[in-house]
Design a protein around this motif. Structure first.
Motif, PDB file in Angstrom:
ATOM      1  N   GLY A 162       0.879  -1.397  -0.105  1.00 10.27           N
ATOM      2  CA  GLY A 162       0.024   0.045  -0.233  1.00 10.27           C
ATOM      3  C   GLY A 162       0.655   1.077  -0.091  1.00 10.27           C
ATOM      4  O   GLY A 162       2.044   1.588   0.342  1.00 10.27           O
ATOM      5  N   GLY A 163       0.354   2.360  -0.790  1.00  8.13           N
ATOM      6  CA  GLY A 163       1.280   3.577  -0.837  1.00  8.13           C
ATOM      7  C   GLY A 163       0.737   4.030   0.660  1.00  8.13           C
ATOM      8  O   GLY A 163       0.032   3.871   1.263  1.00  8.13           O
ATOM      9  N   PRO A 164       1.359   5.512   0.411  1.00  4.43           N
ATOM     10  CA  PRO A 164       1.216   6.491   2.305  1.00  4.43           C
ATOM     11  C   PRO A 164      -0.114   6.609   2.402  1.00  4.43           C
ATOM     12  O   PRO A 164      -0.834   6.114   3.492  1.00  4.43           O
ATOM     13  N   ALA A 165      -0.979   7.171   1.058  1.00  5.84           N
ATOM     14  CA  ALA A 165      -2.876   7.373   1.895  1.00  5.84           C
ATOM     15  C   ALA A 165      -2.985   6.133   1.775  1.00  5.84           C
ATOM     16  O   ALA A 165      -3.703   6.089   2.456  1.00  5.84           O
ATOM     17  N   LEU A 166      -2.830   5.088   1.125  1.00  5.02           N
ATOM     18  CA  LEU A 166      -3.598   3.774   1.513  1.00  5.02           C
ATOM     19  C   LEU A 166      -3.698   3.612   3.164  1.00  5.02           C
ATOM     20  O   LEU A 166      -4.259   3.139   3.973  1.00  5.02           O
ATOM     21  N   GLN A 167      -2.058   3.414   3.326  1.00  6.95           N
ATOM     22  CA  GLN A 167      -2.069   3.448   4.517  1.00  6.95           C
ATOM     23  C   GLN A 167      -2.335   3.671   5.949  1.00  6.95           C
ATOM     24  O   GLN A 167      -2.653   3.439   6.608  1.00  6.95           O
TER      25      GLN A 167
END
Length: 244
Positions: A162-167
């Protein structure tokens, strides 16, 4: 608290919510999603197994810390669970073991709020994965293995790919869900004790604590309520009131 003081408090809360909605909308959206999931009976039935994993993991962790042997964890399709420990049939260790279940989801949610609220989202996700792996080693039935594996796979996938936003969004949702879910599980404990004090041939944690200590089960349930409520308020303050 005076009327002026209460108005000041409400104003501060409103300002914090507005600031969070503007600067970290994912945190507020995750909280609303988690609240809806926990409040709606249909979605709660599908997801409350995550709270059960945390609950039984709390029993298991406290049993080990209290010096008791761990017999294993069993998780069932109806979202119930059982953790067995080996040792004296009484005493402080057993009391602490029974005491460790209901506060565990809220405690994990509060710890997660502290990590997410200070920008250590990945650390929280990997901590959750580590706890799920530790729990998996103690699960003794097939459904429990599948349940823990599925939960760990989802969390691990977000942590790894996951990318930072998803995480950030996923971690915030998980934290809110643990906080709200811990509170709802205590509500279900109290409702279950009023309707059927002994279910499925076993005691509730509150009734087991009453038997071991002589303190009424209702007082233990009230303690669980207090701890879960404090965790929700503190976690919300960390996630909403302190994030800038």
């Amino acid at each position: 608290m005076t009327a002026t003081g209460f108005e000041t408090l409400l104003g501060g809360v409103a300002d914090a919510v507005v600031a969070t909605a503007r600067e970290r909308p994912a945190v507020l959206a995750a909280g609303l999603l988690a609240l809806l999931t926990v409040s709606w009976t249909a979605s709660w039935r599908l997801t409350r197994g995550v709270v059960t994993i945390a609950h039984e993991g709390g029993h298991a962790l406290v049993a080990v810390l209290a010096g008791r042997g761990l017999g294993g964890i069993r998780l069932h399709a109806d979202s119930s669970g059982v953790t067995t420990s080996v040792g004296h049939a009484g005493g402080v260790g057993l009391v602490l073991t029974f005491l460790g279940g209901y506060p565990a989801p809220a405690a994990l949610g509060l710890g997660g709020a502290l990590l997410v609220g200070t920008g250590r989202t990945a650390a929280f996700l990997w901590l959750a994965v580590a706890l799920l792996v530790a729990t998996l080693t103690q699960v003794r039935n097939a459904f429990g293995v599948v349940s823990v594996l599925a939960t760990g796979t989802v969390v691990g996938a977000v942590a790894w790919w996951g990318g930072p936003a998803l995480q950030a969004g996923f971690a915030a949702a998980l934290v809110w869900f643990l906080l709200f879910g811990g509170l709802r599980s205590v509500r279900e404990l109290q409702r279950g004790r009023r309707r059927v004090p002994v279910r499925f041939g076993g005691e509730s944690d509150a009734d087991a604590l009453a038997r071991l200590t002589g303190v009424p089960g209702g007082m233990w349930a009230a303690l669980f309520w207090l701890l879960a409520t404090v965790a929700v308020i503190t976690g919300a303050w960390v996630l909403v009131g302190r994030i800038a």
